[in-house]
Scaffold this motif. Sequence first.
Motif, PDB file in Angstrom:
ATOM      1  N   ASN A 166       0.688  -1.316  -0.003  1.00 25.32           N
ATOM      2  CA  ASN A 166      -0.059  -0.380  -0.339  1.00 25.32           C
ATOM      3  C   ASN A 166       1.192   1.645   0.478  1.00 25.32           C
ATOM      4  OD1 ASN A 166      -2.080  -1.630  -0.078  1.00 25.32           O
ATOM      5  ND2 ASN A 166      -2.814  -1.218   2.309  1.00 25.32           N
ATOM      6  N   ASN A 167       0.191   2.481  -0.516  1.00 22.56           N
ATOM      7  CA  ASN A 167       1.080   3.810  -0.809  1.00 22.56           C
ATOM      8  C   ASN A 167       2.385   3.156  -0.722  1.00 22.56           C
ATOM      9  OD1 ASN A 167      -1.623   4.827   0.458  1.00 22.56           O
ATOM     10  ND2 ASN A 167      -0.623   3.989   2.190  1.00 22.56           N
ATOM     11  N   ILE A 226      -3.407  -9.852  -0.826  1.00 21.07           N
ATOM     12  CA  ILE A 226      -2.979  -9.010  -1.773  1.00 21.07           C
ATOM     13  C   ILE A 226      -2.521  -7.573  -1.313  1.00 21.07           C
ATOM     14  CG2 ILE A 226      -1.792  -8.661  -4.091  1.00 21.07           C
ATOM     15  CD1 ILE A 226      -2.002 -11.238  -4.620  1.00 21.07           C
ATOM     16  N   SER A 227      -2.565  -6.955  -0.973  1.00 21.36           N
ATOM     17  CA  SER A 227      -3.069  -5.430  -1.128  1.00 21.36           C
ATOM     18  C   SER A 227      -2.180  -4.105  -1.506  1.00 21.36           C
ATOM     19  CB  SER A 227      -3.252  -4.727   0.780  1.00 21.36           C
ATOM     20  OG  SER A 227      -3.811  -3.794   0.296  1.00 21.36           O
ATOM     21  N   LEU A 228      -2.410  -3.668  -2.818  1.00 23.75           N
ATOM     22  CA  LEU A 228      -1.523  -2.788  -3.671  1.00 23.75           C
ATOM     23  C   LEU A 228      -2.277  -1.144  -3.913  1.00 23.75           C
ATOM     24  CD1 LEU A 228      -0.952  -4.984  -6.640  1.00 23.75           C
ATOM     25  CD2 LEU A 228       0.513  -5.157  -4.412  1.00 23.75           C
ATOM     26  N   PHE A 229      -3.001  -1.080  -2.624  1.00 21.00           N
ATOM     27  CA  PHE A 229      -4.019   0.040  -2.089  1.00 21.00           C
ATOM     28  C   PHE A 229      -2.805   1.761  -2.040  1.00 21.00           C
ATOM     29  CE2 PHE A 229      -5.163   3.962   1.209  1.00 21.00           C
ATOM     30  CZ  PHE A 229      -6.414   4.048   0.047  1.00 21.00           C
ATOM     31  N   ASN A 230      -3.497   2.282  -3.044  1.00 23.55           N
ATOM     32  CA  ASN A 230      -3.094   3.719  -3.623  1.00 23.55           C
ATOM     33  C   ASN A 230      -1.931   3.985  -3.958  1.00 23.55           C
ATOM     34  OD1 ASN A 230      -2.934   6.385  -3.535  1.00 23.55           O
ATOM     35  ND2 ASN A 230      -2.393   6.411  -0.761  1.00 23.55           N
ATOM     36  N   ASN A 269      -6.912  -6.421  -2.735  1.00 26.22           N
ATOM     37  CA  ASN A 269      -7.521  -5.362  -2.851  1.00 26.22           C
ATOM     38  C   ASN A 269      -6.286  -3.790  -4.037  1.00 26.22           C
ATOM     39  OD1 ASN A 269      -7.753  -2.004  -2.299  1.00 26.22           O
ATOM     40  ND2 ASN A 269      -7.301  -2.081  -0.138  1.00 26.22           N
ATOM     41  N   ILE A 270      -6.721  -3.660  -4.720  1.00 29.49           N
ATOM     42  CA  ILE A 270      -6.646  -3.117  -5.470  1.00 29.49           C
ATOM     43  C   ILE A 270      -7.244  -1.563  -5.993  1.00 29.49           C
ATOM     44  CG2 ILE A 270      -5.121  -4.667  -7.311  1.00 29.49           C
ATOM     45  CD1 ILE A 270      -6.544  -4.901  -9.323  1.00 29.49           C
ATOM     46  N   SER A 271      -7.783  -1.164  -5.001  1.00 29.95           N
ATOM     47  CA  SER A 271      -8.081   0.081  -4.932  1.00 29.95           C
ATOM     48  C   SER A 271      -7.625   1.268  -4.772  1.00 29.95           C
ATOM     49  CB  SER A 271      -9.005   0.136  -3.602  1.00 29.95           C
ATOM     50  OG  SER A 271      -8.269   0.312  -2.663  1.00 29.95           O
ATOM     51  N   ALA A 272      -8.087   2.736  -5.732  1.00 27.49           N
ATOM     52  CA  ALA A 272      -7.345   3.957  -5.219  1.00 27.49           C
ATOM     53  C   ALA A 272      -5.841   3.435  -6.287  1.00 27.49           C
ATOM     54  CB  ALA A 272      -6.964   4.334  -4.239  1.00 27.49           C
ATOM     55  N   ASN A 273      -5.903   2.884  -7.581  1.00 33.41           N
ATOM     56  CA  ASN A 273      -4.968   2.548  -8.968  1.00 33.41           C
ATOM     57  C   ASN A 273      -5.869   3.540 -10.194  1.00 33.41           C
ATOM     58  OD1 ASN A 273      -2.582   1.530  -8.720  1.00 33.41           O
ATOM     59  ND2 ASN A 273      -4.297   0.551  -6.296  1.00 33.41           N
TER      60      ASN A 273
END
Length: 279
Positions: free
Chosen positions: A8-9, A25-29, A49-53
């Motif tokens: 993330n970030n 797997i979390s790839l936020f922002n 989570n691939i939100s905010a891409n």
Amino acid sequence: MKEVLNLNNAGLDDFPELNFLFKEISLFNNKISVISNNLWNQHELEILNISANLITEIPEDLGKLKNLKMIDFGHNNISKIPDSIGNLVNLNSYLYLHNNRLTSLPEKISELKKVTYLNISENKIEILPNTIGNLKSLVELKVEKNSLTKLPESFCGLSKLIYLNLAKNKIGSLPKCFENLSNLRFLNIDDNQLKQLPNCNPDLREISLRNNEIREIPESIERFEYLRTLDLRGNKIIELPKEILNLKYLERLDLRWNINLRIPSWSNQLLDRKCVFYY
């Protein structure tokens, strides 16, 4: 197998290499625009989570991730959800698709009979699929800020629904069967085109219908005996039925910006029992 990949970030422009199998797997922002093909080999994955891409496309390969339980694709530029989402029958938690560019949902979404939270707000959806009522486990549905003009009759099949937000659409009426949503407790239909209070199950706790075209509150309002909040700001209401006094659990009544509203003398009885009354 590793449990979690959290980036993330991280300022990523490209999807990371996945040299291990993960459960989460979390790839936020980040700034990722394309999903790498190596994601579709993550057959043990449960949370994605691939939100905010900057994602624009979700391939049909999504349907290969059959162990997924939670997905967050929110805050991207996605215009279409593939039919293969119907293969993800183990989704039993959140499906977040909010703040994208969706104009519709696939009929196959009806296969997700275990999903409990669905957020499709802030898109451009004009109509819900006729199969939406097959999401029998849904307890929370957020559809605000779309372009809906009506709900399909099958909507009334969402028998476990507790929280529903339809604010900021173009809905003028609801299906007659709407009152069959027997578990509904929180209803928000702000900023639509309703001309009367909808027929709802009488166990609702909160009703918010601000900025519609409602002209009257019917005497039958008293059947909502457990109602705690009633928000009717910005409508066209002129008179209040005295039956409101029968709502013994009412804590907040908001009728501001009904410009022709006549305040009855008995309204002091609401204040006496510590119901906050705005007008």
